[in-house]
Design an enzyme around this catalytic site. Structure first.
Site, PDB file in Angstrom:
ATOM      1  N   THR A 193       0.829  -1.213   0.000  1.00 10.21           N
ATOM      2  CA  THR A 193       0.000   0.000   0.000  1.00 10.21           C
ATOM      3  C   THR A 193       0.862   1.262   0.000  1.00 10.21           C
ATOM      4  O   THR A 193       0.455   2.288  -0.527  1.00 10.21           O
ATOM      5  CB  THR A 193      -1.001   0.043   1.184  1.00 10.21           C
ATOM      6  OG1 THR A 193      -0.294   0.174   2.419  1.00 10.21           O
ATOM      7  CG2 THR A 193      -1.867  -1.210   1.215  1.00 10.21           C
ATOM      8  N   LEU A 238      -2.759   4.993  -0.925  1.00 11.77           N
ATOM      9  CA  LEU A 238      -4.208   4.783  -0.992  1.00 11.77           C
ATOM     10  C   LEU A 238      -4.483   3.331  -0.601  1.00 11.77           C
ATOM     11  O   LEU A 238      -4.952   2.527  -1.394  1.00 11.77           O
ATOM     12  CB  LEU A 238      -4.712   5.080  -2.414  1.00 11.77           C
ATOM     13  CG  LEU A 238      -4.432   6.506  -2.890  1.00 11.77           C
ATOM     14  CD1 LEU A 238      -4.895   6.688  -4.327  1.00 11.77           C
ATOM     15  CD2 LEU A 238      -5.126   7.528  -1.984  1.00 11.77           C
ATOM     16  N   HIS A 239      -4.159   3.048   0.672  1.00 12.33           N
ATOM     17  CA  HIS A 239      -4.158   1.673   1.184  1.00 12.33           C
ATOM     18  C   HIS A 239      -5.312   0.804   0.685  1.00 12.33           C
ATOM     19  O   HIS A 239      -5.105  -0.235   0.052  1.00 12.33           O
ATOM     20  CB  HIS A 239      -4.236   1.692   2.719  1.00 12.33           C
ATOM     21  CG  HIS A 239      -3.194   2.525   3.383  1.00 12.33           C
ATOM     22  ND1 HIS A 239      -1.905   2.080   3.590  1.00 12.33           N
ATOM     23  CD2 HIS A 239      -3.254   3.774   3.911  1.00 12.33           C
ATOM     24  CE1 HIS A 239      -1.219   3.010   4.229  1.00 12.33           C
ATOM     25  NE2 HIS A 239      -2.006   4.049   4.425  1.00 12.33           N
ATOM     26  N   ASP A 240      -6.533   1.227   1.027  1.00 14.56           N
ATOM     27  CA  ASP A 240      -7.689   0.347   0.855  1.00 14.56           C
ATOM     28  C   ASP A 240      -7.978   0.008  -0.605  1.00 14.56           C
ATOM     29  O   ASP A 240      -8.592  -1.032  -0.898  1.00 14.56           O
ATOM     30  CB  ASP A 240      -8.940   0.996   1.474  1.00 14.56           C
ATOM     31  CG  ASP A 240      -8.832   1.101   2.992  1.00 14.56           C
ATOM     32  OD1 ASP A 240      -7.900   0.505   3.559  1.00 14.56           O
ATOM     33  OD2 ASP A 240      -9.679   1.780   3.591  1.00 14.56           O
TER      34      ASP A 240
END
Lengths: 316, 312
Positions: A193, A238-240
C-alpha cells in the site's frame, strides 16, 4: 466473464471511499452484494454516516448495513489523526437521505452469502471485527467464501506502532480468526500500500476536474495528504484501494505466499502480522498471499479512469 | 412468584448434568427456555451427544442447540476430569432426541428476543457462545437480567495455579462477558470448592433404586476413581452453584468485586483478576463473586432435587 460477487466491509475513511468508487466503476466485473461498516478510522456512527453521505452524493443505492461499534474484546482505538473529525474531512457532503438496509452487518453478510448462487469474495478494508464475528457465529459460511482480500498488516514495519498496522492493531483477535479460518487471504499490507501512492501533482489534477466524482476525490485526498505531508512522505498511500484493485488487475502486483499469524498479546507487538520469512520453511498451503509491490503508474491510471467513468454516470 | 426465564449453556460434563437436573427439578421456579452446548470439558460433538443421551435417559426434553466447536481465537483444550466421553463411564442409551438448532448463538438470540420478560443466562462451560452472542447481537444486553456463571477464581486456579478451566479455555470470550455491562454472578472456585458432596452421600445415591439418583451416584463417583479415595473425601459440584444461587441465594456468602480477565499468553492466562484493594471503591461493580456456601444445606437441596426427579 462471470462477475465476481463481493461484499466490501469498511470504515470510511478517505481511502475507503476510493476503494468503494473503484468497485462501483467496475460493476461489469463485480456484483456488489453489499457494503458494511465497522468502527475504526472513526466511530461506527461517523463512518456509517460517511457511507450514507457518499451514497447520497453519488445517487447510488447498493445495499448497506452498519456493524460492530467496537473490537471483539478490546476498547476501540480511532484513526482520527489521519481522517479528521468526521472521518471524511475535506469535502462538503449533502445531508444523507440513503437509509441502511440493516443495522447488523454480520447477519446481513450471512444472508447475502447464503442466498448467493456462487461463492462470495469479502473485501474488508477496516478492522476485521465484523468478519471475525461472521466466521465465528456462522462457521457454515466459510465454504461459500472464495477469498478474503483485505487491507491490513505488514511484513516488516507497522504504522500505528513500529510493528503493527492500524486495522490489525485495532482488533487483533478478529484478525486472528480471519487468518486462521482456512479461507484464502490476500493481504494488502503496508509493503504494497505504500507503493500504491498518489503524488501531489496528481491530486491537483483531480481537484481541477469538473466531474463531480473526480473533483470530490481531489478535495478529499488534499485533506488526507496533510497528515502524510507532516510525516515526510513524497507520495500518499491509498491503502484500501489495493484490496479492490487486486481483484480487477492482479497482474500489476508482485506477491509472495506466506504463512501469517497475528500477535494478540498486549505487548509492544500487539497486532503484528507475523509472517514466517524463513526461506527454508515450506508450508503446504501458506494461509496468505502477501502483496508486496505494485506498478504505481498503472494503479493511478486505472483509478483515475474509474473516477472519470463515474463522473459520467453520476452526472446524469 | 413469577418463574425466572433461564437458558443454560453447558459442556456436559458430570457437574453440568447435576446443574441441569437441579434446574429440571425446579421448573416451578425456573422456566427453562433452552439448553445449549459448547466445547470445553470435551469436544462439542461429545458434550452435545451427552446432553441428548441424558435427555433420552430421563425421558424429558427442553429445547436444545449445539454451539461453538472451539474458543474464539485459541485452540480447544478439553478437560481431563470427565473421562473420554465427558460423562465418566456410566452407560447411557443412544440418543433418540434431535437438536432444535445447530447454532446456539442465534438460538439464544431468538429465545431472548421472543421472551416477554428478561432472561437469565447460566453459562457453566467456556464462555464462547455467550461472548459471540453479546458481540454479534449487542441489543440482547438490555433483555438479559443476569449472567450466573461458573468459572474463575479470586485467589487460586485449577487448570493452572492462577486460572480456572472454563475461563482459561476461552479468556477472550470471558473478557467480553465480564466487560459487557450485564450483571455477573460468578461461582468461582472459592465457592464451588465448598459446594461438595461427600462419600457417604454418593454411596447412598449409588445404592438407590431410583433411575436418576443411581445414575448421579455413578457419574459423580467417577471423580473419585481419578484420585485416592478416603472416607472423608468430598467432591465439588461446581456447576450446580450457578443454578443453586438462582433458587436459594440466601445460602451463599458473596462480595461485590470489579473483575477483569487476563487474555495474555503468559503465566496468568485466563485468570479472573479481581481488584481486592479494600480502599478502592467502584460505582458499579461488574461482578457479585460468590465466596462461600452452607455445604450441608447445598447438598441437601441438591440431593432432594435428584430424588424428586426419581419420582417424575
Amino acid at each position: 466473464m462471470d462477475k465476481r460477487n463481493i461484499i466490501i466491509d469498511c470504515d470510511p475513511g478517505h481511502d475507503d471511499v476510493m476503494a468503494i468508487l473503484l468497485a462501483l466503476a467496475n460493476q461489469d466485473k463485480f456484483n456488489i452484494l453489499g457494503v458494511t461498516t465497522v468502527a475504526g478510522n472513526q466511530t461506527l456512527e461517523k463512518v456509517t454516516l460517511n457511507l450514507r453521505k457518499l451514497y447520497t452524493y453519488l445517487g447510488i443505492s447498493i445495499p448497506a448495513a452498519s456493524g460492530s461499534a467496537k473490537p471483539i474484546s478490546r476498547e476501540l482505538v480511532l484513526g482520527d489523526a489521519v481522517h479528521g473529525e468526521t472521518g471524511l474531512d475535506g469535502w462538503d457532503f449533502p445531508e444523507p437521505t440513503f437509509e441502511l438496509d440493516s443495522t447488523n452487518a454480520i447477519t446481513f453478510m450471512y444472508d447475502k452469502i447464503i442466498n448467493c448462487d456462487g461463492k462470495v469474495t469479502l473485501v474488508p478494508v477496516g478492522p476485521l471485527t465484523n468478519i471475525g464475528l461472521l466466521l465465528s457465529t456462522f462457521p457454515d459460511v466459510k465454504e461459500k467464501i472464495e477469498a478474503i482480500s483485505l487491507m491490513g498488516g505488514s511484513i516488516y514495519a507497522g504504522n500505528n506502532t513500529p510493528y503493527a498496522e492500524f486495522n490489525i492493531y485495532v482488533d487483533p483477535e478478529a484478525a486472528s480468526i480471519v487468518f486462521n479460518s482456512g479461507i484464502p487471504v490476500i493481504m494488502s499490507g503496508l509493503e504494497v500500500t505504500h507503493e500504491a501512492g498518489i503524488l501531489d501533482s496528481e491530486i491537483e489534477t483531480l481537484m481541477k476536474k469538473e466531474g463531480r466524482v473526480s473533483k470530490m476525490c481531489g478535495y478529499l485526498l488534499n485533506f488526507y495528504v496533510k497528515f502524510h505531508h507532516a510525516e515526510g512522505y513524497a507520495s500518499f498511500p491509498l491503502h484500501d484501494v489495493c484490496s479492490v484493485m487486486y481483484l480487477l488487475n492482479p497482474e500489476i502486483f508482485e506477491y509472495k505466499d506466506l504463512q501469517v499469524e497475528i500477535d494478540c498479546s498486549h505487548s509492544i507487538h500487539r497486532g503484528r502480522t507475523a509472517a514466517d520469512n524463513r526461506e527454508w520453511m515450506k508450508y503446504e498451503k501458506p494461509n496468505t498471499r502477501v502483496l508486496l509491490n505494485i506498478d504505481r503508474e498503472k494503479f493511478i491510471q486505472i483509478l483515475f479512469n474509474a473516477f472519470e467513468k463515474l463522473d459520467k454516470i453520476c452526472d446524469r | 412468584m413469577t418463574r425466572r426465564n433461564i437458558i443454560i449453556d453447558c459442556d456436559p460434563g458430570i457437574d453440568d448434568v447435576l446443574a441441569i437436573l437441579l434446574a429440571l427439578a425446579n421448573q416451578d421456579k425456573l422456566n427453562i427456555l433452552g439448553v445449549t452446548t459448547v466445547a470445553g470439558n470435551q469436544t462439542l460433538e461429545k458434550v452435545t451427544s451427552n446432553l441428548l443421551k441424558l435427555y433420552t435417559y430421563l425421558g424429558v426434553k427442553t429445547e436444545t442447540a449445539s454451539g461453538s466447536v472451539k474458543p474464539l481465537i485459541r485452540e480447544l483444550r478439553v478437560g481431563t476430569v470427565h473421562g473420554e466421553t465427558g460423562l465418566g463411564d456410566f452407560e447411557f442409551p443412544q440418543p433418540e432426541i434431535e437438536l432444535n438448532s445447530t447454532n446456539a448463538v442465534t438460538f439464544i438470540y431468538d429465545k431472548i428476543m421472543q421472551s416477554k420478560e428478561k432472561v437469565t443466562l447460566v453459562p457453566i462451560g467456556p464462555l464462547t457462545n455467550i461472548g459471540l452472542l453479546l458481540s454479534t447481537f449487542p441489543e440482547v444486553k438490555e433483555k438479559i437480567e443476569l449472567i450466573s456463571l461458573m468459572g474463575g477464581s479470586i485467589f487460586t486456579g485449577n487448570i493452572t495455579s492462577k486460572a480456572e478451566f472454563n475461563i482459561y479455555v476461552d479468556p477472550e470470550a470471558a473478557k467480553i462477558v465480564f466487560n459487557s455491562g450485564v450483571p455477573i454472578v460468578m461461582s468461582g472456585l472459592e465457592v464451588t470448592h465448598k459446594a461438595c458432596i461427600n462419600k457417604s452421600e454418593i454411596r447412598d445415591l449409588m445404592n438407590s433404586q431410583g433411575k436418576v439418583s443411581k445414575m448421579c451416584g455413578e457419574i459423580i463417583n467417577y471423580y473419585f476413581k481419578l484420585e485416592k479415595v478416603t472416607e472423608d473425601k468430598m467432591t465439588p459440584i461446581h456447576d450446580a452453584c450457578s443454578i443453586m444461587y438462582l433458587l436459594y441465594p440466601e445460602i451463599f456468602e458473596y462480595k461485590y468485586m470489579q473483575i477483569d480477565v487476563d487474555c495474555s499468553e503468559g503465566y496468568n492466562r485466563g485468570m479472573t483478576v479481581a481488584d481486592t484493594r479494600d480502599w478502592i471503591k467502584y460505582d458499579n461493580y461488574n461482578t457479585k463473586a460468590l465466596l462461600n456456601v452452607d455445604r450441608d444445606v447445598f447438598s441437601r437441596i441438591l440431593l432432594n432435587a435428584i430424588y424428586k426427579l426419581d419420582n417424575l
